[in-house]
Design a protein around this motif. Structure first.
Motif, PDB file in Angstrom:
ATOM      1  N   GLY A   1       0.630  -1.269   0.145  1.00 27.76           N
ATOM      2  CA  GLY A   1       0.097  -0.012  -0.199  1.00 27.76           C
ATOM      3  C   GLY A   1       0.841   1.312  -0.102  1.00 27.76           C
ATOM      4  O   GLY A   1       0.787   2.161  -0.729  1.00 27.76           O
ATOM      5  N   LEU A   2       1.605   1.469   1.040  1.00 26.30           N
ATOM      6  CA  LEU A   2       2.514   2.757   1.231  1.00 26.30           C
ATOM      7  C   LEU A   2       3.451   2.933  -0.091  1.00 26.30           C
ATOM      8  O   LEU A   2       3.698   3.837  -0.554  1.00 26.30           O
ATOM      9  N   SER A   3       3.868   1.759  -0.770  1.00 25.82           N
ATOM     10  CA  SER A   3       5.255   1.915  -1.688  1.00 25.82           C
ATOM     11  C   SER A   3       4.292   2.104  -2.884  1.00 25.82           C
ATOM     12  O   SER A   3       4.777   2.978  -3.539  1.00 25.82           O
ATOM     13  N   ILE A   4       2.889   1.773  -3.028  1.00 27.17           N
ATOM     14  CA  ILE A   4       2.358   2.175  -4.293  1.00 27.17           C
ATOM     15  C   ILE A   4       1.829   3.634  -4.267  1.00 27.17           C
ATOM     16  O   ILE A   4       1.994   4.370  -5.167  1.00 27.17           O
ATOM     17  N   VAL A   5       1.545   4.237  -2.900  1.00 23.03           N
ATOM     18  CA  VAL A   5       1.171   5.465  -2.918  1.00 23.03           C
ATOM     19  C   VAL A   5       2.308   6.507  -3.126  1.00 23.03           C
ATOM     20  O   VAL A   5       2.323   7.489  -3.838  1.00 23.03           O
TER      21      VAL A   5
ATOM     22  N   ILE B   1       2.886   6.339  -6.977  1.00 21.57           N
ATOM     23  CA  ILE B   1       2.058   7.116  -7.743  1.00 21.57           C
ATOM     24  C   ILE B   1       2.198   8.851  -7.495  1.00 21.57           C
ATOM     25  O   ILE B   1       2.462   9.760  -8.495  1.00 21.57           O
ATOM     26  N   ALA B   2       2.758   9.278  -6.195  1.00 26.93           N
ATOM     27  CA  ALA B   2       3.099  10.509  -5.961  1.00 26.93           C
ATOM     28  C   ALA B   2       4.116  11.076  -6.967  1.00 26.93           C
ATOM     29  O   ALA B   2       4.199  11.984  -7.346  1.00 26.93           O
ATOM     30  N   GLU B   3       5.176  10.194  -6.866  1.00 27.58           N
ATOM     31  CA  GLU B   3       6.647  10.388  -7.537  1.00 27.58           C
ATOM     32  C   GLU B   3       6.159  10.762  -8.975  1.00 27.58           C
ATOM     33  O   GLU B   3       6.890  11.482  -9.600  1.00 27.58           O
ATOM     34  N   LEU B   4       5.243   9.825  -9.529  1.00 29.13           N
ATOM     35  CA  LEU B   4       4.962   9.896 -10.919  1.00 29.13           C
ATOM     36  C   LEU B   4       4.368  11.090 -11.224  1.00 29.13           C
ATOM     37  O   LEU B   4       4.411  11.463 -12.554  1.00 29.13           O
TER      38      LEU B   4
ATOM     39  N   GLY C   1       5.245  13.816 -10.017  1.00 31.69           N
ATOM     40  CA  GLY C   1       6.093  14.960  -9.386  1.00 31.69           C
ATOM     41  C   GLY C   1       5.940  15.327  -7.965  1.00 31.69           C
ATOM     42  O   GLY C   1       6.501  16.508  -7.835  1.00 31.69           O
ATOM     43  N   ALA C   2       5.199  14.601  -7.199  1.00 32.33           N
ATOM     44  CA  ALA C   2       5.143  14.946  -5.531  1.00 32.33           C
ATOM     45  C   ALA C   2       5.957  14.190  -4.887  1.00 32.33           C
ATOM     46  O   ALA C   2       6.490  13.368  -5.329  1.00 32.33           O
ATOM     47  N   THR C   3       5.955  14.477  -3.547  1.00 37.54           N
ATOM     48  CA  THR C   3       6.664  13.672  -2.640  1.00 37.54           C
ATOM     49  C   THR C   3       5.592  13.187  -1.419  1.00 37.54           C
ATOM     50  O   THR C   3       4.590  13.859  -1.415  1.00 37.54           O
ATOM     51  N   PHE C   4       5.874  12.093  -0.969  1.00 37.73           N
ATOM     52  CA  PHE C   4       5.270  11.403   0.070  1.00 37.73           C
ATOM     53  C   PHE C   4       6.014  11.335   1.339  1.00 37.73           C
ATOM     54  O   PHE C   4       7.142  10.990   1.241  1.00 37.73           O
ATOM     55  N   GLU C   5       5.445  11.568   2.396  1.00 32.88           N
ATOM     56  CA  GLU C   5       5.983  11.574   3.447  1.00 32.88           C
ATOM     57  C   GLU C   5       5.082  11.003   4.722  1.00 32.88           C
ATOM     58  O   GLU C   5       4.025  11.327   4.465  1.00 32.88           O
ATOM     59  N   LEU C   6       5.651  10.634   5.663  1.00 28.05           N
ATOM     60  CA  LEU C   6       5.016  10.125   6.793  1.00 28.05           C
ATOM     61  C   LEU C   6       5.618  10.876   7.910  1.00 28.05           C
ATOM     62  O   LEU C   6       6.586  11.385   8.173  1.00 28.05           O
ATOM     63  N   SER C   7       4.630  11.510   8.565  1.00 30.71           N
ATOM     64  CA  SER C   7       5.030  12.527   9.749  1.00 30.71           C
ATOM     65  C   SER C   7       5.218  11.952  11.045  1.00 30.71           C
ATOM     66  O   SER C   7       4.689  10.782  11.538  1.00 30.71           O
ATOM     67  N   ASP C   8       6.016  12.506  12.145  1.00 29.21           N
ATOM     68  CA  ASP C   8       6.133  12.080  13.406  1.00 29.21           C
ATOM     69  C   ASP C   8       5.032  12.666  14.233  1.00 29.21           C
ATOM     70  O   ASP C   8       5.088  12.097  15.276  1.00 29.21           O
TER      71      ASP C   8
ATOM     72  N   ALA D   1       1.431  12.701   4.209  1.00 34.06           N
ATOM     73  CA  ALA D   1       1.033  13.584   3.208  1.00 34.06           C
ATOM     74  C   ALA D   1       1.590  13.440   1.899  1.00 34.06           C
ATOM     75  O   ALA D   1       2.588  12.762   1.659  1.00 34.06           O
ATOM     76  N   VAL D   2       1.040  13.970   0.798  1.00 34.65           N
ATOM     77  CA  VAL D   2       1.432  14.068  -0.464  1.00 34.65           C
ATOM     78  C   VAL D   2       1.566  15.617  -0.756  1.00 34.65           C
ATOM     79  O   VAL D   2       0.518  16.220  -0.680  1.00 34.65           O
ATOM     80  N   GLN D   3       2.707  15.934  -1.021  1.00 35.88           N
ATOM     81  CA  GLN D   3       2.870  17.490  -1.642  1.00 35.88           C
ATOM     82  C   GLN D   3       3.289  17.509  -2.975  1.00 35.88           C
ATOM     83  O   GLN D   3       4.195  16.961  -3.332  1.00 35.88           O
ATOM     84  N   PHE D   4       2.245  17.921  -3.547  1.00 34.82           N
ATOM     85  CA  PHE D   4       2.335  18.377  -5.031  1.00 34.82           C
ATOM     86  C   PHE D   4       3.173  19.652  -5.282  1.00 34.82           C
ATOM     87  O   PHE D   4       3.056  20.515  -4.625  1.00 34.82           O
ATOM     88  N   PRO D   5       3.673  19.781  -6.582  1.00 39.64           N
ATOM     89  CA  PRO D   5       4.495  20.932  -6.758  1.00 39.64           C
ATOM     90  C   PRO D   5       3.289  21.872  -7.434  1.00 39.64           C
ATOM     91  O   PRO D   5       2.464  21.759  -7.778  1.00 39.64           O
ATOM     92  N   LYS D   6       3.906  23.232  -7.424  1.00 38.61           N
ATOM     93  CA  LYS D   6       3.008  24.245  -7.569  1.00 38.61           C
ATOM     94  C   LYS D   6       2.323  24.291  -8.925  1.00 38.61           C
ATOM     95  O   LYS D   6       1.249  24.434  -9.122  1.00 38.61           O
ATOM     96  N   GLN D   7       3.197  23.660  -9.684  1.00 36.45           N
ATOM     97  CA  GLN D   7       2.661  23.547 -11.420  1.00 36.45           C
ATOM     98  C   GLN D   7       1.326  22.671 -11.410  1.00 36.45           C
ATOM     99  O   GLN D   7       0.741  22.657 -12.400  1.00 36.45           O
ATOM    100  N   ALA D   8       1.215  21.615 -10.297  1.00 42.61           N
ATOM    101  CA  ALA D   8       0.165  20.638 -10.506  1.00 42.61           C
ATOM    102  C   ALA D   8      -1.216  21.508 -10.367  1.00 42.61           C
ATOM    103  O   ALA D   8      -2.237  21.154 -10.884  1.00 42.61           O
ATOM    104  N   LEU D   9      -1.114  22.382  -9.372  1.00 43.77           N
ATOM    105  CA  LEU D   9      -2.311  23.260  -9.393  1.00 43.77           C
ATOM    106  C   LEU D   9      -2.704  24.027 -10.445  1.00 43.77           C
ATOM    107  O   LEU D   9      -3.958  24.235 -10.945  1.00 43.77           O
ATOM    108  N   ALA D  10      -1.597  24.588 -11.101  1.00 43.46           N
ATOM    109  CA  ALA D  10      -1.875  25.620 -12.312  1.00 43.46           C
ATOM    110  C   ALA D  10      -2.433  24.591 -13.448  1.00 43.46           C
ATOM    111  O   ALA D  10      -3.365  24.757 -14.351  1.00 43.46           O
TER     112      ALA D  10
END
Length: 105
Positions: free
Chosen positions: A55-59, A62-65, A67-74, A84-93
């Motif tokens: 599950g987490l490796s797939i998420v 997909i995020a990397e594909l 252009g996003a980053t995937f992180e687990l928070s403390d 969290a999945v953080q997408f780059p600004k151009q994803a919004l545009a």
């Protein structure tokens, strides 16, 4: 892994660096020392954890594909999982520039 009586929250926000998708649950969480392992395919947090360890490796992939980053928070340590999945600004545009496709039956 969240029990049926638990909660899963999904939030979407637009940050200075781009759109951000956050997931918080009230499941058992993932210990700090297991965080690297669970992001690899077929790796589970512990031997008594059910599932295939995908599950987490797939998420993350997909995020990397996208252009996003995937992180687990403390921040949820001991009270569930925060991811969290953080997408780059151009994803919004590019999402604003997308025109809906009409369907013909």
């Amino acid at each position: 892994y969240t029990p049926s009586s638990g909660r899963v929250q999904v939030r979407v926000a637009v940050t200075d660096v781009g759109p951000r998708l956050e997931i918080h649950d009230s499941g058992p969480g993932i210990a700090l020392e297991e965080r690297v392992a669970v992001l690899q395919r077929f790796r589970r947090a512990s031997a008594d954890t059910s599932g295939y360890g995908l599950g987490l490796s797939i998420v993350r992939r997909i995020a990397e594909l996208h252009g996003a980053t995937f992180e687990l928070s403390d921040s949820c340590l001991g009270v569930g999982l925060c991811a969290a999945v953080q997408f780059p600004k151009q994803a919004l545009a590019s999402s604003r520039a997308t025109t809906p496709v009409s369907r013909r039956d």
